[in-house]
Structures are given as C-alpha cells and as structure tokens.
Design an enzyme around this catalytic site. Structure first.
Site, PDB file in Angstrom:
ATOM      1  N   HIS A  95      -5.157  -8.279   1.792  1.00  0.00           N
ATOM      2  CA  HIS A  95      -6.177  -7.433   2.415  1.00  0.00           C
ATOM      3  C   HIS A  95      -7.183  -7.016   1.342  1.00  0.00           C
ATOM      4  O   HIS A  95      -6.907  -6.128   0.534  1.00  0.00           O
ATOM      5  CB  HIS A  95      -5.540  -6.193   3.048  1.00  0.00           C
ATOM      6  CG  HIS A  95      -4.670  -6.484   4.228  1.00  0.00           C
ATOM      7  ND1 HIS A  95      -5.175  -6.909   5.442  1.00  0.00           N
ATOM      8  CD2 HIS A  95      -3.321  -6.423   4.389  1.00  0.00           C
ATOM      9  CE1 HIS A  95      -4.182  -7.088   6.294  1.00  0.00           C
ATOM     10  NE2 HIS A  95      -3.048  -6.803   5.679  1.00  0.00           N
ATOM     11  N   HIS A 103     -11.197 -25.211   6.148  1.00  0.00           N
ATOM     12  CA  HIS A 103     -10.636 -26.273   6.983  1.00  0.00           C
ATOM     13  C   HIS A 103     -10.685 -27.629   6.292  1.00  0.00           C
ATOM     14  O   HIS A 103      -9.796 -28.466   6.517  1.00  0.00           O
ATOM     15  CB  HIS A 103     -11.339 -26.306   8.336  1.00  0.00           C
ATOM     16  CG  HIS A 103     -10.802 -25.287   9.293  1.00  0.00           C
ATOM     17  ND1 HIS A 103      -9.678 -25.513  10.056  1.00  0.00           N
ATOM     18  CD2 HIS A 103     -11.210 -24.021   9.574  1.00  0.00           C
ATOM     19  CE1 HIS A 103      -9.414 -24.430  10.785  1.00  0.00           C
ATOM     20  NE2 HIS A 103     -10.335 -23.514  10.514  1.00  0.00           N
ATOM     21  N   HIS A 161      -3.802 -10.358  25.004  1.00  0.00           N
ATOM     22  CA  HIS A 161      -4.315  -9.121  25.578  1.00  0.00           C
ATOM     23  C   HIS A 161      -5.750  -8.838  25.141  1.00  0.00           C
ATOM     24  O   HIS A 161      -6.430  -8.014  25.757  1.00  0.00           O
ATOM     25  CB  HIS A 161      -3.404  -7.945  25.220  1.00  0.00           C
ATOM     26  CG  HIS A 161      -3.373  -7.609  23.766  1.00  0.00           C
ATOM     27  ND1 HIS A 161      -2.734  -8.385  22.835  1.00  0.00           N
ATOM     28  CD2 HIS A 161      -3.902  -6.568  23.073  1.00  0.00           C
ATOM     29  CE1 HIS A 161      -2.863  -7.846  21.634  1.00  0.00           C
ATOM     30  NE2 HIS A 161      -3.571  -6.744  21.750  1.00  0.00           N
ATOM     31  N   HIS A 182      -3.427 -14.994   5.274  1.00  0.00           N
ATOM     32  CA  HIS A 182      -1.962 -15.015   5.377  1.00  0.00           C
ATOM     33  C   HIS A 182      -1.491 -16.440   5.116  1.00  0.00           C
ATOM     34  O   HIS A 182      -2.153 -17.405   5.514  1.00  0.00           O
ATOM     35  CB  HIS A 182      -1.541 -14.578   6.786  1.00  0.00           C
ATOM     36  CG  HIS A 182      -0.191 -15.088   7.199  1.00  0.00           C
ATOM     37  ND1 HIS A 182      -0.038 -16.234   7.966  1.00  0.00           N
ATOM     38  CD2 HIS A 182       1.061 -14.634   6.951  1.00  0.00           C
ATOM     39  CE1 HIS A 182       1.254 -16.442   8.178  1.00  0.00           C
ATOM     40  NE2 HIS A 182       1.936 -15.495   7.579  1.00  0.00           N
ATOM     41  N   GLY A 222      18.010  -7.723  10.334  1.00  0.00           N
ATOM     42  CA  GLY A 222      18.300  -6.639   9.408  1.00  0.00           C
ATOM     43  C   GLY A 222      17.696  -6.850   8.041  1.00  0.00           C
ATOM     44  O   GLY A 222      18.260  -6.444   7.026  1.00  0.00           O
ATOM     45  N   GLY A 223      16.535  -7.495   8.006  1.00  0.00           N
ATOM     46  CA  GLY A 223      15.845  -7.711   6.740  1.00  0.00           C
ATOM     47  C   GLY A 223      15.314  -6.410   6.169  1.00  0.00           C
ATOM     48  O   GLY A 223      15.416  -5.341   6.778  1.00  0.00           O
ATOM     49  N   VAL A 234       5.441 -20.388   3.795  1.00  0.00           N
ATOM     50  CA  VAL A 234       6.192 -21.649   3.825  1.00  0.00           C
ATOM     51  C   VAL A 234       7.671 -21.287   3.837  1.00  0.00           C
ATOM     52  O   VAL A 234       8.100 -20.365   3.147  1.00  0.00           O
ATOM     53  CB  VAL A 234       5.859 -22.581   2.639  1.00  0.00           C
ATOM     54  CG1 VAL A 234       4.519 -23.262   2.846  1.00  0.00           C
ATOM     55  CG2 VAL A 234       5.866 -21.837   1.311  1.00  0.00           C
ATOM     56  N   ARG A 235       8.450 -22.003   4.628  1.00  0.00           N
ATOM     57  CA  ARG A 235       9.838 -21.592   4.838  1.00  0.00           C
ATOM     58  C   ARG A 235      10.731 -22.805   5.124  1.00  0.00           C
ATOM     59  O   ARG A 235      10.256 -23.866   5.545  1.00  0.00           O
ATOM     60  CB  ARG A 235       9.921 -20.599   5.989  1.00  0.00           C
ATOM     61  CG  ARG A 235       9.386 -21.128   7.300  1.00  0.00           C
ATOM     62  CD  ARG A 235       9.267 -20.051   8.371  1.00  0.00           C
ATOM     63  NE  ARG A 235       8.698 -20.584   9.601  1.00  0.00           N
ATOM     64  CZ  ARG A 235       7.401 -20.662   9.853  1.00  0.00           C
ATOM     65  NH1 ARG A 235       6.518 -20.233   8.964  1.00  0.00           N
ATOM     66  NH2 ARG A 235       6.960 -21.162  10.993  1.00  0.00           N
TER      67      ARG A 235
END
Length: 305
Positions: free
Chosen positions: A98, A147, A177, A108, A260-261, A111-112
C-alpha cells in the site's frame, strides 16, 4: 508424473521473500522490513516481514508461511470436495503493498504450493498464485507494461497461458456487490499440476520472480508525482474495495482464518488507513470517473499497446 520436491519449493519461497523485501527497501530508500517469526500449534509456522511508514510505502507486508494440518479446511475443498478429510501441507509467499502516493498503485502477489495426503492413496499436489494491480489514478502506460511483463513470463509455457490466467484473474478479483473488478488484473492460476512437477514449479518461479519486474518500473515512474488531499481521500475511499474483497471473497484469507493461522499475518493485507463514504460517485468527466468507466472493466490491454 514427477513427484514433488517440497524442500526445493520451500527454499525457493524463502529466497523469494528475501529478494522481494530487498528490492522494496531499495525502492523506498528509507524504511526497512521488520521480521517476526511465528509457530502454529497444529503444525508449521512462518515469517512475516512488514515495512511501515516508509518514504514511498505506507505499508508493505511480505509473508512466508508453511503450515500443516490433519484435515483440509472448507475453503480449500469447496471446489474440490474429493479432497475433504485429507491431511494437508501448504506453503507460500504472499504480499500486499500500500503506497503513500495515490499515483502509485496498490499491488498484491502470491505463489503457493499445496499437498493433500491420505493413507493408501497418492498425494494430490498443486501450485497456485499470481499477481494483480490496483491503481487509484491509472496510467495506461503502467497497465500495458504490467500486462506485457505478465505475457512475456507466460510465453515460454505456451501461447494459451497468458490469456487463460489473465481471464482467471479478472474473474477472481471481481466484487459482485459493486459490479467492478478490484483493479486492472494480471495473472491468477490454481490447481496447476498437469504438466508435472518440474514444469509446474518452473511456472510458479517465473510468476514469483516476474512480480517485482512488473511493479518496480511503475513505482519509479510515479514516485515523484505530487498529490494533494483530494487525491489522498480518493485513495482512502478506494482502499475500501480492497477490504471488502479480502474479507468477503478472498480464498486465501478464508483459508488462513479457517486453519487457525496467525491473524496478524493473514490480515497484513489490510490497508493501514481506509474510509467509506455513503453514496459516493465521482464527478462526471473527472479522472476519478475514468477509473470506473475505463479501467475497472475487464479488457484486452495488450491489444491497445
């Protein structure tokens, strides 16, 4: 299909966290990251690195986590019910930046890697991740370069990769929304394992390393632009969309909370200051109106280059 090398993935992720933090500190020029390691009672832990009140960055968080659990949480099995009840191991790097200056976009990246295991069955593993850009006062030059970098890193993996993951990003970072995208998109992928471990891991690495290559030039171009209270207030208002998306729709946030992180690390993505205003609409013909009318709608940016 080649089996997964979890050690190699973890070492890459730890190095990526360190490298991105170093790049961001160099960009900011004043502030530095503070690191805090944590452990999770159910298994695993991580290290959160946060930079606050910098010259350029109001807050930047770069989080590494490696967690284990006995049963997959609902957020991870909602679109893959066959994995319910399996134990899991998840690791990744997630970051949100930010900036102070409204002319520098929020961004943002994530990678996981995920493995779901069950006795008597082969483990199911996959990679996921991506990066996206959320400008307040967009410049077409920045959107196009963002891009283009995304398309270039995807190119070695096939010509269909960028369009597929670009559309997935547009679809994922959408606020029903509000009937608008969270920003101008980028890349988003999940459940990646079809090409085998080495190729899938290579793509995840390309996305992780490509993020700072896409973001740093934008920061450099916009960091010296002056702004006033009007621009700052609009930035704070638009940050509200970030909060709405992350708390209502984001699978990563829900996964962290459901497993529960560490709450501080999970909510590290929240902007330090934000505001809402009832019934706000930008003035007709204003640059703020252009954000809504032009940029918060999915489109083929590279056709406009």
């Amino acid at each position: 299909m080649t089996g997964p090398d979890t050690h190699a993935v973890k070492q890459f992720l730890l190095a990526l966290q360190t490298n991105i933090c170093a790049e961001l500190e160099q960009l900011d020029g004043e502030a530095s990251f503070k690191a805090e390691s944590w452990q999770r009672a159910e298994g695993g832990g991580g290290t959160s690195r946060v930079l606050t009140q910098g010259k350029l960055f109001e807050q930047a968080g770069v989080n590494f986590s490696h967690v284990k659990g006995a049963a997959m949480p609902a957020s991870a099995t909602a679109h893959r019910p066959e994995l319910a009840g399996r134990s899991f191991e998840a690791m990744g790097v997630s970051l949100v930046i930010h900036p102070n200056n409204p002319y520098i976009p929020t961004t943002h990246a994530n990678v996981r890697f995920f493995i779901a295991s069950k006795e008597g069955a082969d483990p199911v593993w996959w990679f996921g991740g991506g990066f996206d850009l959320t400008p307040y006062y967009p410049f077409k030059e920045d959107v196009l370069s963002w891009h283009q970098t995304a398309a270039d890193l995807c190119a070695p993996f096939g010509e269909e990769v960028y369009p597929k993951y670009k559309k997935w990003c547009d679809d994922y970072f959408f606020l029903p929304h509000r009937n608008e995208t969270r920003g101008v998109g980028g890349l988003f992928f999940d459940d990646l394992n079809q090409a085998g471990f080495e190729q899938s891991f290579a793509f995840m690495r390309a996305v992780g390393e490509g993020f700072i290559q896409a973001y740093a030039p934008i920061v450099e171009r916009r960091k010296a632009l002056s702004f006033g209270e009007h621009e700052r207030q609009f930035q704070l208002y638009r940050r509200g969309r970030y909060v709405e998306f992350n708390l209502v729709y984001d699978r990563g946030t829900l996964f962290g909370l459901q497993t529960g992180g560490r709450t501080e690390s999970i909510l590290m993505s929240m902007p330090p200051l934000v505001r809402w205003e009832y019934g706000f609409t930008p003035a007709a013909g204003s640059v703020e109106a252009e954000l809504y009318e032009v940029y918060l709608k999915p489109q083929d940016w590279l056709q406009q280059a």
